[in-house]
Design a protein around this motif. Structure first.
Motif, PDB file in Angstrom:
ATOM      1  N   TYR A 294       0.857  -1.179   0.000  1.00  0.00           N
ATOM      2  CA  TYR A 294       0.000   0.000   0.000  1.00  0.00           C
ATOM      3  C   TYR A 294       0.893   1.229   0.000  1.00  0.00           C
ATOM      4  N   CYS A 295       0.292   2.384  -0.223  1.00  0.00           N
ATOM      5  CA  CYS A 295       1.047   3.627  -0.191  1.00  0.00           C
ATOM      6  C   CYS A 295       0.130   4.739   0.296  1.00  0.00           C
ATOM      7  N   VAL A 296       0.756   5.804   0.771  1.00  0.00           N
ATOM      8  CA  VAL A 296       0.035   6.984   1.254  1.00  0.00           C
ATOM      9  C   VAL A 296       0.417   8.150   0.352  1.00  0.00           C
ATOM     10  N   ILE A 297      -0.581   8.742  -0.301  1.00  0.00           N
ATOM     11  CA  ILE A 297      -0.357   9.846  -1.234  1.00  0.00           C
ATOM     12  C   ILE A 297      -0.579  11.161  -0.498  1.00  0.00           C
ATOM     13  N   LEU A 298       0.425  12.033  -0.560  1.00  0.00           N
ATOM     14  CA  LEU A 298       0.328  13.360   0.043  1.00  0.00           C
ATOM     15  C   LEU A 298      -0.226  14.339  -0.984  1.00  0.00           C
ATOM     16  N   ASP A 299      -1.054  15.279  -0.517  1.00  0.00           N
ATOM     17  CA  ASP A 299      -1.673  16.306  -1.368  1.00  0.00           C
ATOM     18  C   ASP A 299      -2.331  15.675  -2.594  1.00  0.00           C
ATOM     19  N   PRO A 300      -3.275  14.764  -2.400  1.00  0.00           N
ATOM     20  CA  PRO A 300      -3.869  14.081  -3.551  1.00  0.00           C
ATOM     21  C   PRO A 300      -4.721  15.039  -4.382  1.00  0.00           C
ATOM     22  N   VAL A 301      -4.845  14.700  -5.663  1.00  0.00           N
ATOM     23  CA  VAL A 301      -5.678  15.471  -6.583  1.00  0.00           C
ATOM     24  C   VAL A 301      -7.113  14.987  -6.451  1.00  0.00           C
ATOM     25  N   GLY A 310      -2.452  19.326   2.054  1.00  0.00           N
ATOM     26  CA  GLY A 310      -2.510  18.953   3.459  1.00  0.00           C
ATOM     27  C   GLY A 310      -3.259  17.666   3.742  1.00  0.00           C
ATOM     28  N   GLN A 311      -3.871  17.054   2.743  1.00  0.00           N
ATOM     29  CA  GLN A 311      -4.613  15.827   2.966  1.00  0.00           C
ATOM     30  C   GLN A 311      -3.795  14.621   2.526  1.00  0.00           C
ATOM     31  N   LYS A 312      -4.285  13.454   2.926  1.00  0.00           N
ATOM     32  CA  LYS A 312      -3.632  12.197   2.567  1.00  0.00           C
ATOM     33  C   LYS A 312      -4.685  11.228   2.050  1.00  0.00           C
ATOM     34  N   ARG A 313      -4.211  10.297   1.226  1.00  0.00           N
ATOM     35  CA  ARG A 313      -5.090   9.256   0.717  1.00  0.00           C
ATOM     36  C   ARG A 313      -4.311   7.944   0.684  1.00  0.00           C
TER      37      ARG A 313
END
Length: 732
Positions: A294-301, A310-313
């Motif tokens: 899995y991965c955590v995306i910073l500042d997702p579109v 500032g959000q994560k996905r």
């Protein structure tokens, strides 16, 4: 006289002096009338008779012949009328158009009139091939045959295929070749002047655009080719990161603003040719996640195509995707947490959320039956900063609102192993001993610090009983103790260790053989005993107290009543009088005297010095054992020497004293004693020699007496035998 025709006309080799000049066909000469100073042309075939006032300027010269598809340029050409006849002035001289040019194409051979020059020799007409063109520029205002008016400075193209007929009003600037556009290619053009391109689009000066139609493209007169742009081939593993340089509408019909970034993927098109209004930032590789990643995306579109700063996905596998511009991976691609029964995760909430972690429970009644799975969904409200623990077996992917603090693993502990655990909420430290234990989310391992000398003794490989006389310094750098493990010490047989609890303010004594395990607030009582000969303080460092029996040796200096100073080496046998079961008071009494060896040796030395100070050297020399034993052990009520010496403070018993050596301290006394001893030995030796000599003389006298008596006896017997012989002779 002869002459040649050059680029600019006939060249003089000198005037011809002959009176009769024969001019061949297609030749001509210039004749100068010296009266009027006017030159004229004579064309052959002709036999010319020169007059006296005439002068032949040069020999006959061949006329200028322009073959088909050729031309030449004449400077200062003659003027002609509508019928192409040469105009002459009143004096008969041909009129010239000075500083003018005339381009003459294929025609009948013609002569050069006086004043005309060949500026450009006969040259073949330029052929313009297909996919090429000549860029022309008007030098003068003129009107073409088609009616098009050209103004000086105008530029246009003469496109092939064809043959270019030069004009004096037009200059050829360059030859332009068509650019071949292949598949997935385009050419980048720039307008040098405002106008309309080949597609009928109005262009302004400096404007750039692309032409991607496959084939040969011939730039216009006011167009220049800047570069050939190759298309980026897009696959399912590569995408193109593009940035807009100015507002425009992209290939997909979407309006783009300056600085906007986006991705062009294979879903949009298979090959992308960047337009002049966009620049390629880079090629983006696909991000592929397996089923265990899995991965955590910073500042997702977001769905609107704008980055959610500032959000994560969290993205779980199996999946392949491209990172949009502005997105980044936190800690890269991570593996899913697969926890066994002996593992767990300590989690912390970053944001408030409702924890609905799905748990699966497996139940089985028999080994042959199929396992049945049941799942339940529990909702727990987590506040920011909350900590909790997730235990295995489970597969876990932390959401964006949860942070994984650390991974716990159960610590297997044997019966004599343990760890120190501290509760981070209350601060209380406890020891967990004898069973496998996993720390909870509110616990951590605690490191127990020990004094450096205790650390050195615990790390020493020497046995406290077998190597009790070894004073070798052991280096502690060979290994470091795990400070989170419970400190343990094996108490040897017939030994004792005192452990003090600083929280309870109590001490306990452990007798060997036994395993001592320290609690969080307990410490070993360190023993610092006297050693060496003579005894020195703080030589022996030990954790355990040996109960004996054992011996210790000391060297003391005494002085007799006649001031003879002697050095004694005494050896004491000692042991602690402990009876089983040991009471708490007796056990505590063992450690009541910090240095029992030094105290006992000092006490015995004091008694010996006091007793020896009251006797003479000779008496002490003769009765040293009796004096020392009586001084150490003392006398009982019956005035007999006691069998032992007991110290009541710690129940230490001295059972015997051995005098190993007696040596005078003063050198003169030592020499005198040695001399007297030698003299006594010499006297004894002499007396023994005299007795042996007297005995030998006595034995010799006895032997001589016996020998003399034997000789007399033998003589008497001989006389008797002679007498008998004589008597027998007389009887005859």
């Amino acid at each position: 006289m002869s002459k040649k025709a050059g680029n600019r006309g006939p060249e003089y080799e000198g005037p011809v002096e002959a009176s009769i000049i024969r001019i061949p066909p297609h030749h001509y000469i210039h004749v100068l009338d010296q009266n009027t100073n006017i030159a004229r042309v004579e064309i052959g075939p002709l036999t010319y008779i020169r007059q006296d006032n005439e002068r032949i300027l040069f020999s006959p010269v061949r006329m200028i012949m322009v073959p088909p598809r050729h031309y030449c340029v004449v400077l200062n050409p003659v003027s002609r009328d509508d019928n192409a006849q040469v105009l002459f002035d009143q004096s008969g001289q041909a009129k010239l158009r000075h500083a003018d040019l005339e381009i003459r194409l294929t025609q009948e051979p013609f002569p050069l009139y006086p004043g005309e020059e060949i500026q450009k020799d006969v040259t073949a007409l330029q052929i313009v091939y297909p996919d090429t063109a000549l860029r022309l520029q008007a030098l003068l205002d003129f009107e073409e045959e088609g009616g098009d008016k050209r103004v000086a400075g105008d530029e246009w193209l003469f496109e092939g295929p064809g043959t270019y007929i030069p004009r004096k009003e037009v200059a050829v600037l360059e030859t332009i070749k068509a650019t071949v556009i292949r598949e997935n290619q385009a050419i980048r053009l720039r307008a040098r002047k405002e106008g309309v391109d080949r597609g009928g689009v109005r262009r302004v000066t400096g404007e750039e655009w692309l032409v991607s139609k496959v084939g040969a493209y011939l730039p216009g007169a006011h167009e220049e080719v800047i570069d050939i742009v190759n298309a980026f081939i897009l696959t399912d593993k590569k995408a193109l990161h593009v940035r807009a340089l100015r507002p425009f509408k992209d290939t997909g019909g979407r309006d783009r603003r300056t600085g906007e970034e986006w991705l062009v993927t294979m879903a949009d098109r298979e090959a992308h040719i960047p337009s002049v209004s966009e620049e390629v930032v880079g090629v983006v590789d696909v991000t592929t996640l397996s089923s265990r990643q899995y991965c955590v995306i910073l500042d997702p579109v977001g769905p609107d195509g704008k980055p959610q700063l500032g959000q994560k996905r969290v993205v779980k596998g199996e999946r392949s995707f491209f990172l949009q511009p502005g997105e980044d991976l936190e800690n890269g691609i991570q593996d899913v947490y697969v926890l066994s029964e002996e593992e767990g995760l300590v989690l912390r909430a970053v944001e408030a959320f409702n924890d609905t972690q799905e748990l699966e429970e497996e139940e089985s009644e028999e080994a042959e039956q199929e396992r049945a799975k049941r799942s339940r969904r529990s909702g727990v409200l987590r506040r920011p900063g909350d900590r909790w623990m997730l235990r295995g077996p489970i597969e876990y992917v932390p959401p964006a609102t949860v942070e994984v603090m650390l991974k716990r693993t159960a610590i297997p502990l044997d019966e004599n192993e343990g760890i120190y655990v501290r509760d981070i909420k209350t601060g209380k430290v406890r020891a967990v001993i004898g069973h496998t234990y996993m720390l909870t989310h509110d616990e951590e391992l605690w490191q127990k610090e020990l004094p450096s000398n205790v650390e050195a003794l615990l790390a020493s490989p020497l046995d406290p009983l077998a190597n009790r006389s070894d004073r070798t310094v052991i280096s502690t750098s060979r290994g470091h103790r795990d400070k989170t493990r419970v400190v343990s010490y094996r108490v040897p047989h017939n030994a004792a260790v005192q452990v003090y609890d600083y929280r309870e303010k109590k001490a306990r004594v452990v007798f060997g053989p036994e395993m001592v395990m320290l609690g969080p607030d307990e410490q070993f009582t360190m023993l610092s005993l006297s050693g060496d000969k003579p005894k020195r303080a703080n030589v022996i460092k030990a954790v355990c107290l040996l109960l004996g029996p054992d011996f210790c040796t000391d060297i003391i200096t005494i002085e007799t009543a006649d001031h003879a100073r002697l050095q004694l080496q005494l050896s004491y046998n000692w042991h602690f009088d402990i009876k089983s079961p040991v009471s708490t008071a007796d056990a505590a009494a063992l450690f009541s005297v910090p240095d029992f060896v030094g105290d006992a040796c000092k006490a015995i030395a004091s008694r010996v010095r006091g007793a020896v100070a009251a006797v003479q050297f000779d008496d002490f020399h003769k009765n040293s054992n009796r004096i020392i034993c009586s001084a150490v052990f003392g006398f009982d009520e019956k005035l007999t020497v006691r069998p032992c010496l007991r110290f009541s403070q710690n129940n230490l018993v001295i059972s015997s004293v051995d005098i190993q050596s007696v040596e005078p301290v003063d050198q003169r006394t030592r020499d005198a004693l040695q001399k007297s001893v030698q003299l006594a030995i010499e006297i004894t030796t002499n007396s023994q020699e005299a007795a042996a000599r007297h005995e030998a003389e006595r034995l010799e006298q006895e032997a001589r007496g016996k020998l003399e008596r034997q000789r007399i006896t033998d003589q008497a017997q001989a006389e008797r035998a002679r007498k008998e012989l004589l008597e027998l002779e007389a009887l005859r």
